[in-house]
Design a protein around this motif. Structure first.
Motif, PDB file in Angstrom:
ATOM      1  N   VAL A  90      -0.746  -4.020   9.428  1.00 36.67           N
ATOM      2  CA  VAL A  90      -2.082  -3.368   8.791  1.00 36.67           C
ATOM      3  C   VAL A  90      -2.017  -2.115   7.889  1.00 36.67           C
ATOM      4  CG1 VAL A  90      -4.271  -2.272   9.649  1.00 36.67           C
ATOM      5  CG2 VAL A  90      -3.440  -4.228  10.860  1.00 36.67           C
TER       6      VAL A  90
ATOM      7  N   LEU B 149      -0.243  -3.455   4.730  1.00 35.85           N
ATOM      8  CA  LEU B 149      -1.143  -4.064   3.998  1.00 35.85           C
ATOM      9  C   LEU B 149      -1.971  -3.109   2.898  1.00 35.85           C
ATOM     10  CD1 LEU B 149      -1.888  -6.919   3.141  1.00 35.85           C
ATOM     11  CD2 LEU B 149      -3.523  -7.061   5.115  1.00 35.85           C
ATOM     12  N   ILE B 150      -2.343  -1.925   3.836  1.00 39.86           N
ATOM     13  CA  ILE B 150      -3.415  -1.074   3.048  1.00 39.86           C
ATOM     14  C   ILE B 150      -2.369  -0.324   1.984  1.00 39.86           C
ATOM     15  CG2 ILE B 150      -4.245   1.114   3.437  1.00 39.86           C
ATOM     16  CD1 ILE B 150      -5.340  -0.094   5.812  1.00 39.86           C
ATOM     17  N   SER B 151      -0.985   0.145   2.149  1.00 38.04           N
ATOM     18  CA  SER B 151      -0.212   0.523   1.341  1.00 38.04           C
ATOM     19  C   SER B 151       0.464   0.064   0.287  1.00 38.04           C
ATOM     20  CB  SER B 151       0.565   1.478   2.063  1.00 38.04           C
ATOM     21  OG  SER B 151       1.540   1.155   2.949  1.00 38.04           O
ATOM     22  N   ALA B 152       0.415  -1.594   0.559  1.00 41.31           N
ATOM     23  CA  ALA B 152       1.188  -2.211  -0.383  1.00 41.31           C
ATOM     24  C   ALA B 152       0.885  -2.169  -1.934  1.00 41.31           C
ATOM     25  CB  ALA B 152       0.903  -3.787  -0.125  1.00 41.31           C
ATOM     26  N   LYS B 153       1.981  -2.023  -2.578  1.00 43.12           N
ATOM     27  CA  LYS B 153       1.813  -1.602  -4.203  1.00 43.12           C
ATOM     28  C   LYS B 153       2.251  -2.758  -4.949  1.00 43.12           C
ATOM     29  CE  LYS B 153       1.556   3.181  -3.934  1.00 43.12           C
ATOM     30  NZ  LYS B 153       0.969   3.021  -2.451  1.00 43.12           N
ATOM     31  N   THR B 154       2.712  -3.912  -4.505  1.00 41.47           N
ATOM     32  CA  THR B 154       3.049  -5.025  -5.414  1.00 41.47           C
ATOM     33  C   THR B 154       2.487  -6.169  -4.489  1.00 41.47           C
ATOM     34  OG1 THR B 154       4.973  -5.569  -4.209  1.00 41.47           O
ATOM     35  CG2 THR B 154       5.062  -3.961  -6.149  1.00 41.47           C
ATOM     36  N   ASP B 155       2.399  -7.240  -5.171  1.00 41.81           N
ATOM     37  CA  ASP B 155       1.573  -8.528  -4.815  1.00 41.81           C
ATOM     38  C   ASP B 155       2.783  -9.157  -3.648  1.00 41.81           C
ATOM     39  OD1 ASP B 155      -0.898  -9.772  -5.184  1.00 41.81           O
ATOM     40  OD2 ASP B 155       0.281 -11.593  -5.436  1.00 41.81           O
TER      41      ASP B 155
ATOM     42  N   ARG C 208       2.197  -7.211  -0.518  1.00 43.29           N
ATOM     43  CA  ARG C 208       0.971  -7.389   0.294  1.00 43.29           C
ATOM     44  C   ARG C 208       1.105  -8.852   0.897  1.00 43.29           C
ATOM     45  NH1 ARG C 208      -2.081 -11.168  -0.646  1.00 43.29           N
ATOM     46  NH2 ARG C 208      -1.328 -11.948  -2.630  1.00 43.29           N
TER      47      ARG C 208
ATOM     48  N   LEU D 288       0.671  -9.609   4.706  1.00 42.38           N
ATOM     49  CA  LEU D 288      -0.322 -10.361   5.285  1.00 42.38           C
ATOM     50  C   LEU D 288       0.198 -11.194   6.329  1.00 42.38           C
ATOM     51  CD1 LEU D 288      -3.388 -11.007   5.310  1.00 42.38           C
ATOM     52  CD2 LEU D 288      -2.885 -12.469   3.147  1.00 42.38           C
TER      53      LEU D 288
ATOM     54  N   VAL E  12       0.307   2.733 -10.229  1.00 48.34           N
ATOM     55  CA  VAL E  12      -0.306   4.189  -9.982  1.00 48.34           C
ATOM     56  C   VAL E  12       0.147   4.710  -8.565  1.00 48.34           C
ATOM     57  CG1 VAL E  12      -2.315   5.530 -10.229  1.00 48.34           C
ATOM     58  CG2 VAL E  12      -2.012   3.489 -11.596  1.00 48.34           C
TER      59      VAL E  12
ATOM     60  N   ASP F 112       0.195   8.041  -5.865  1.00 50.84           N
ATOM     61  CA  ASP F 112      -0.446   9.117  -5.233  1.00 50.84           C
ATOM     62  C   ASP F 112       0.198  10.546  -5.573  1.00 50.84           C
ATOM     63  OD1 ASP F 112      -2.309   7.284  -4.758  1.00 50.84           O
ATOM     64  OD2 ASP F 112      -1.901   7.014  -2.598  1.00 50.84           O
TER      65      ASP F 112
ATOM     66  N   GLU G 171      -6.360   4.587  -0.609  1.00 46.73           N
ATOM     67  CA  GLU G 171      -5.949   3.683   0.625  1.00 46.73           C
ATOM     68  C   GLU G 171      -6.777   4.038   1.620  1.00 46.73           C
ATOM     69  OE1 GLU G 171      -1.843   4.283   1.285  1.00 46.73           O
ATOM     70  OE2 GLU G 171      -1.403   3.490  -1.001  1.00 46.73           O
TER      71      GLU G 171
ATOM     72  N   ASN H  16      -6.863  -1.273   0.206  1.00 44.14           N
ATOM     73  CA  ASN H  16      -5.920  -1.305  -0.630  1.00 44.14           C
ATOM     74  C   ASN H  16      -6.308  -1.545  -2.134  1.00 44.14           C
ATOM     75  OD1 ASN H  16      -3.816  -1.868  -2.296  1.00 44.14           O
ATOM     76  ND2 ASN H  16      -2.463  -2.721  -0.652  1.00 44.14           N
TER      77      ASN H  16
END
Lengths: 448, 448
Positions: free
Chosen positions: A128, A131-137, A140, A144, A243, A245, B14, B86
């Protein structure tokens, strides 16, 4: 059901919608005291109404949805209220529910409860956050799949094999006089070897798993004017920039992240490494050296159109022991530089200015980093999983060694197999402690 | 129903939850193509499922809620999908729905449709944006009341009076031969005067309305070492600081916002105003002068424990024409400064260091700004409303003047009354143009 908790589930900022979520004992009653609707509240149904404050004054209008246990994210009674996306309103709403008996949720506490209530195992709970912090497909997709239980599907059979073996050994001890089926030495060895082989298969995904989650750190070094910045920009094609943070602060290096076939590539353009007298400059150089130390791959950049200088050689001496790619730049101006001394290292010729050779370089970066993205592999273990898998493997290997030499009593065998199976159990959360859970869930955001 | 639109409704960042919303023709069918659930989709019911991408690969898991027209925010068919918070996932989800035939929503387009479909009038639509950006509890309350239609309740009867008057005049012209009831001159005058009085009541709230929405701008000026910064800090008590979105940049003044009884007080601590030779410094001073020009109230700070200097007098000359409070600081050190020359201005003695007199000063700031927060008043008109109210009032006053002198034909009277009533209609949106709507909704965030 646990004590009622409340948190904002959406990011801080002005927007159309902001969500406040509640979970635990009595949350529907608490929500009803402050949220006024015309109709009776039905589970999973969006009810329009007015949220009141502690004094009964209207705070905002919005929608309330009640999720009845166990059919909710946490497995407990839950209430989600959509309000206008104003940080002031959301903060006040949380205060209102705290006045009603809720407590502010800790980071990851909703997901922790989902785990504790058996809605997901620990690898799924970890997914979880990923998934929220995934930066690339790719990151992700991997998260998942893990959320859907793919990793557990690999871990659980290994653990079950060990538990089965344990049952056999136990039976052997307790009923040794009786006529029950038992395992031959070869069968025990083969079962343990199979588990080790399964662990190895997962361990091979660890390095790539780390890269997918955290990115490959790439430091660009070289003397001034060899084209470090041009190379940096050639790798950092705008359409691929990620991008991040990270706050803009005074830095002695430039750092950017790009998406290289699903792997976040963290580019660091370092300041020159040279002798510094000025203490401020020395701090900058120390930071640069630290970045080089931390890098997974180093691009050592040379100007191919000119002869090698003493400065090139001095920098090379500093980085030659690392995971290195020698980048010969400015090939559009012809190559005169001698490359013999770099033998044994990968050498890639590019023209950063014209964008030539960049694709080759990218391939080499992934190769040198040890990235392994295969279609057949569905899961990539994390650092935590890797550590536990290594521990399990270590115990099993030591066990096998002594078992083969017949130095192990059944009682000791049981202890070893139990230990290994517990390490695997810790991965999926069948074996756990409050410390383990804290260290995992404290990295979550509040509201999840 | 209008063409299908899609947007992210939650802030960028996020978080636990992010929401994508769709509105318009066929959105349920579009959503169904990509969002797979087990059960049939029922209106207003939270369905768990998997969102697929354009290729049919899973993008994320989440909840879908369908709002069937006209029982939705926009009055059209709507779908809201909660996903993991995300930005990458939310961006991809929007792309997926665009591939399915949606178009990216313009700023405020959901609320604009709610207005166009009669779900709310224009003052209510404006209140949505104000509710989202409200920085104080008072601003939130005012916006919420306006969202519930309070302002319209004041505007509509005024407009109806004018329309009624119009009907009488019209009947007078068309059926002048017949025996139908008609209005006396006194009745017409009294009706128009009543409308003007109603307009005046609303106009009196405009200044405070502006302050509630935009804050009172307060510039602190004075020569060095009179305690400007201490005063700034005394007003800026930390518990009242309002977090603003303004990026930190190099500035020649410090600006902070505090919550003064529900009014955002924008404090500007100016650089000294002095003769500058250096061009960079001159730019700084010019910016300071601009801030002073824009200020609603100026605090002119003096050191009360010392005699007046030429510099004090020079600064006073620059600001004496403005809305001024003379702040005599450092009263804890005794007051020796002569105050006669400031006669006619409010003079407040404080000790910024000891926090003495600050409350008095705050009262005086609100008073000098002209803030009018009364319990009896429920609405505060905005700048747009104020302009239209003034136009309506102007037309009616000019009409009355000529009507009293019997210079107005019934046809001209009709034109005048119609014009005034149209201005009021523009406030609530009964009279509108695409230009008016654009200028209102373009200030909204996307997704609302």
């Amino acid at each position: 059901m646990r004590d009622p908790i409340v948190a904002v589930a959406t990011p801080f900022g002005e927007s159309a919608v902001g969500i406040v979520r509640l979970s635990g004992k009595g949350v529907l009653e608490i929500a009803r005291r402050f949220f006024k609707t015309k109709a009776e509240i039905k589970p999973r149904y969006a009810h329009y109404g007015t949220l009141l404050d502690e004094k009964g004054e209207p705070l905002d209008e919005g929608l309330l949805i009640y999720y009845k246990a166990p059919k909710s994210y946490t497995g407990e009674d839950m209430v989600e209220i959509s309000l206008h996306g104003n940080p002031l309103i959301l903060k006040r709403a949380v205060e209102v529910f705290i006045s009603g008996g809720c407590r502010l949720a800790e980071p990851g506490e909703f997901t922790k409860r989902a785990f504790l209530n058996g809605k997901m195992d620990l690898t799924q709970a970890e997914a979880v956050a990923e998934l929220i912090s995934a930066k690339t497909d790719l990151a992700r997709r991997v998260a998942l799949r893990q959320l859907k239980g793919e990793l557990s599907k690999h871990i659980k059979p290994l653990r079950e094999s060990l538990l089965q073996l344990l049952a056999y050994i136990e039976a052997d001890i307790e009923f040794s006089e009786e006529d029950i089926p038992t395992l031959t030495k070869e069968q025990v060895v083969s079962m343990v070897e199979e588990v080790i082989s399964g662990i190895d298969k997962l361990l091979r995904t660890a390095k790539t798993g780390k890269f997918i989650r955290e990115g490959v750190k790439l430091a660009i070094v070289g003397k001034p004017n060899v084209g470090k910045s041009s190379l940096f920009n050639a790798l950092l094609r705008e359409d691929r920039a990620i991008v991040t943070d990270i706050e803009g602060t005074t830095r002695d290096y430039i750092e950017e992240t790009v998406n290289l076939r699903g792997i976040p590539l963290v580019l660091v353009d370092t300041a020159g490494i040279r002798e510094a007298k000025d203490p401020v400059e020395r701090i900058g150089i120390e930071r640069t050296l630290k970045k080089i130390e931390e890098a997974d791959v180093i691009l050592f950049v040379l100007d191919g159109s000119k002869p090698l200088t003493e400065e090139d050689k001095r920098i090379y001496e500093q980085v030659r022991g690392k995971n290195l790619i020698v980048v010969v730049n400015k090939t559009d101006l012809g190559t005169v530089i001698p490359l013999e001394i770099f033998e044994g290292h990968s050498i890639i010729k590019v023209s950063a200015l014209k964008g030539e050779g960049i694709r080759n370089l990218e391939e080499e970066i992934l190769k040198r980093a040890g990235v392994l993205v295969e279609d057949g592999i569905n899961v990539y273990v994390s650092v935590r999983h890797e550590e536990l898998l290594k521990k399990a493997k270590g115990v099993l290997e030591r066990f096998l060694e002594r078992y083969r030499r017949e130095e192990v009593s059944p009682e000791i065998a049981m202890l070893d197999i139990r230990e290994a199976s517990d390490y695997l159990g810790e991965i999926v959360g069948e074996i756990t402690t409050e410390d383990i859970l804290s260290s995992i869930f404290s990295r979550f955001c509040i509201g999840k």
